[in-house]
Design an enzyme around this catalytic site. Sequence first.
Site, mmCIF file in Angstrom:
data_model
loop_
_atom_site.group_PDB
_atom_site.id
_atom_site.type_symbol
_atom_site.label_atom_id
_atom_site.label_comp_id
_atom_site.label_asym_id
_atom_site.label_seq_id
_atom_site.Cartn_x
_atom_site.Cartn_y
_atom_site.Cartn_z
ATOM 1 N N TYR A 5 -1.821 -1.026 10.194
ATOM 2 C CA TYR A 5 -1.672 -1.165 8.793
ATOM 3 C C TYR A 5 -0.270 -0.485 8.180
ATOM 4 O O TYR A 5 0.168 -0.897 7.550
ATOM 5 C CB TYR A 5 -2.744 -0.180 7.995
ATOM 6 C CG TYR A 5 -3.073 -0.446 6.706
ATOM 7 C CD1 TYR A 5 -3.500 -1.680 6.055
ATOM 8 C CD2 TYR A 5 -2.726 0.476 5.596
ATOM 9 C CE1 TYR A 5 -3.897 -1.879 4.760
ATOM 10 C CE2 TYR A 5 -3.042 0.130 4.081
ATOM 11 C CZ TYR A 5 -3.556 -0.992 3.878
ATOM 12 O OH TYR A 5 -3.988 -1.168 2.484
ATOM 13 N N SER A 62 0.903 -1.237 -0.086
ATOM 14 C CA SER A 62 -0.044 0.006 -0.088
ATOM 15 C C SER A 62 0.891 1.150 -0.097
ATOM 16 O O SER A 62 1.930 1.162 0.529
ATOM 17 C CB SER A 62 -0.949 -0.026 1.159
ATOM 18 O OG SER A 62 -1.411 1.522 1.425
HETATM 19 N N1 LIG Z 1 -8.954 -1.631 -0.797
HETATM 20 C C1 LIG Z 1 -7.977 -0.483 -0.814
HETATM 21 O O1 LIG Z 1 -8.357 0.979 -0.968
HETATM 22 C C2 LIG Z 1 -6.797 -0.960 -0.897
HETATM 23 C C3 LIG Z 1 -5.740 0.300 -1.114
HETATM 24 C C4 LIG Z 1 -4.211 -0.364 -0.957
HETATM 25 C C5 LIG Z 1 -4.099 -1.534 -0.806
HETATM 26 N N2 LIG Z 1 -4.987 -2.390 -0.483
HETATM 27 C C6 LIG Z 1 -4.420 -4.018 -0.099
HETATM 28 O O2 LIG Z 1 -4.915 -4.805 -1.170
HETATM 29 C C7 LIG Z 1 -5.139 -6.073 -0.491
HETATM 30 C C8 LIG Z 1 -6.710 -6.367 -0.777
HETATM 31 O O3 LIG Z 1 -7.571 -5.311 -0.189
HETATM 32 P P1 LIG Z 1 -9.118 -5.658 -0.486
HETATM 33 O O4 LIG Z 1 -9.613 -4.196 -0.436
HETATM 34 O O5 LIG Z 1 -9.365 -6.273 -1.773
HETATM 35 O O6 LIG Z 1 -9.538 -6.384 0.670
HETATM 36 P P2 LIG Z 1 -10.675 -7.288 0.908
HETATM 37 O O7 LIG Z 1 -11.195 -7.387 2.265
HETATM 38 O O8 LIG Z 1 -11.906 -7.035 -0.020
HETATM 39 O O9 LIG Z 1 -10.462 -8.690 0.142
HETATM 40 C C9 LIG Z 1 -9.445 -9.379 1.193
HETATM 41 C C10 LIG Z 1 -9.722 -10.929 1.045
HETATM 42 O O10 LIG Z 1 -8.795 -11.773 2.004
HETATM 43 C C11 LIG Z 1 -9.662 -12.728 2.563
HETATM 44 N N3 LIG Z 1 -9.177 -13.306 3.665
HETATM 45 C C12 LIG Z 1 -9.242 -12.784 4.936
HETATM 46 N N4 LIG Z 1 -8.752 -13.342 5.892
HETATM 47 C C13 LIG Z 1 -8.329 -14.413 5.239
HETATM 48 C C14 LIG Z 1 -7.545 -15.576 5.687
HETATM 49 N N5 LIG Z 1 -7.021 -15.772 6.970
HETATM 50 N N6 LIG Z 1 -7.081 -16.456 4.838
HETATM 51 C C15 LIG Z 1 -7.430 -16.358 3.618
HETATM 52 N N7 LIG Z 1 -8.135 -15.250 2.738
HETATM 53 C C16 LIG Z 1 -8.611 -14.271 3.643
HETATM 54 C C17 LIG Z 1 -11.275 -12.279 2.484
HETATM 55 O O11 LIG Z 1 -12.057 -13.289 2.486
HETATM 56 C C18 LIG Z 1 -11.195 -11.266 1.142
HETATM 57 O O12 LIG Z 1 -11.655 -12.144 0.261
HETATM 58 C C19 LIG Z 1 -4.734 -5.916 0.935
HETATM 59 O O13 LIG Z 1 -3.504 -6.141 1.327
HETATM 60 C C20 LIG Z 1 -4.974 -4.362 1.143
HETATM 61 O O14 LIG Z 1 -3.934 -3.713 2.178
HETATM 62 C C21 LIG Z 1 -6.396 -2.052 -0.585
#
Ligand SMILES: NC(=O)c1ccc[n+]([C@@H]2O[C@H](COP(=O)([O-])OP(=O)(O)OC[C@H]3O[C@@H](n4cnc5c(N)ncnc54)[C@H](O)[C@@H]3O)[C@@H](O)[C@H]2O)c1
Length: 256
Positions: free
Chosen positions: A168, A145
Site C-alpha cells: 500500500y 492515501s
Molecule cells: N477505506 C479507507 O479507509 C481508505 C483510506 C484512504 C484511501 N483509501 C483509498 O480509497 C480507494 C477506495 O477504497 P475503498 O475503501 O472504497 O475500497 P473498497 O474495497 O470498498 O472498494 C473498491 C472497489 O474496487 C472494485 N474493484 C476491485 N478490483 C477491481 C478490478 N480489478 N476492476 C474493477 N473494479 C475492481 C471492488 O469491487 C470495489 O467495489 C482505494 O484507492 C483506497 O486505497 C481508502
Amino acid sequence: MDSNKLGGKVVIVAGGAGLLGREFVNAVVENGGIAVIADADRAGGEELQKSLKSSKAEFIEFDITSKASIEKMASSLMKKHGKIDALVNSVYPKNANYGRKFEDVTYEDFCENIDMNLGGCFLLCQQLIAVFKKQGYGNIINIASIYGVIPPRFEIYEGTEMTMPVEYAAIKAAVIHLTKYFAKALTGCNIRVNAISPGGILNNQPEEFLEKYNSYGLSKGMLEAKDLNGSVIYLLSDDSQYVNGQNIIVDDGFVL
Ligand SMILES: NC(=O)c1ccc[n+]([C@@H]2O[C@H](COP(=O)([O-])OP(=O)(O)OC[C@H]3O[C@@H](n4cnc5c(N)ncnc54)[C@H](O)[C@@H]3O)[C@@H](O)[C@H]2O)c1
C-alpha cells in the site's frame, strides 16, 4: 445538499460499488452529474444503481487490469453520451494474501498487488487520457492515501490484527507521483489530473484501534466516506479549473 455544480457532466466512478466509490456516486448525482458506476462487482454495482432510483446513475462492469475492458467501457459511454467528462479512480484491487505483515509478504504477492493496483491505475489513466485527448478535454481524480504521503504510524495497529500493508505504501506514493507525471505530460491538452489522499475511513474497525487513531485527529479523527465528497465535487467542478497536479489531503490533520 443538492446542487447543479456538475451540470450534466458524465463522470466515471471506477470502483463505484466500494466503500468510498458509492459515496462519490451519490455525490455526483446530487450535484447534477451523470454517475457511471464502473466496477468489477456486478451485484454490488447493480444494487447501488437500483437503490439510487435515479436515471442519472448507471452501472458498467469493468476490470481495471484489462485494456480491452477499459476500451469497451469508454467506447460504450462515448456512444451513449457522446462524451466522458471525468474519471474518479477509486478501485482497490488486491489478491487473497494482501494485508500481511511485511516480513510475511512474498515477492510474488508483492508484485501481483503492485501490478493490479498501481498497474491498473496506470492503464486506466492511460486509456482515458487517449479518449480525453481526442475529445479535447478531460479530468482525472486518483484516490491515493495519507500513507502515500507519510510513513505508517505502526503504533496505532499494536494489539490488533491490522497493519499498514507494505504494498500500500509503495502503491499510494506512486499513485501521487503518477498523478503529477500525467498532469505535467498533458501540458496544453486541457486535461487535469489530481489526487485526493483520504485519511482512515470508518468501517467497523476495533475500538482499540479507533482510540489510537483518533488521538492524531484534530477534531473528528477517523472520517466517514461522505466526508470526502466536498473535495471530489470541487475537483470535478469548474471551481477548480486551474487546480492541476495536486494531491489534496483530507484527513482531519492526521498527517501533521
Ligand atoms: N477505506 C479507507 O479507509 C481508505 C483510506 C484512504 C484511501 N483509501 C483509498 O480509497 C480507494 C477506495 O477504497 P475503498 O475503501 O472504497 O475500497 P473498497 O474495497 O470498498 O472498494 C473498491 C472497489 O474496487 C472494485 N474493484 C476491485 N478490483 C477491481 C478490478 N480489478 N476492476 C474493477 N473494479 C475492481 C471492488 O469491487 C470495489 O467495489 C482505494 O484507492 C483506497 O486505497 C481508502
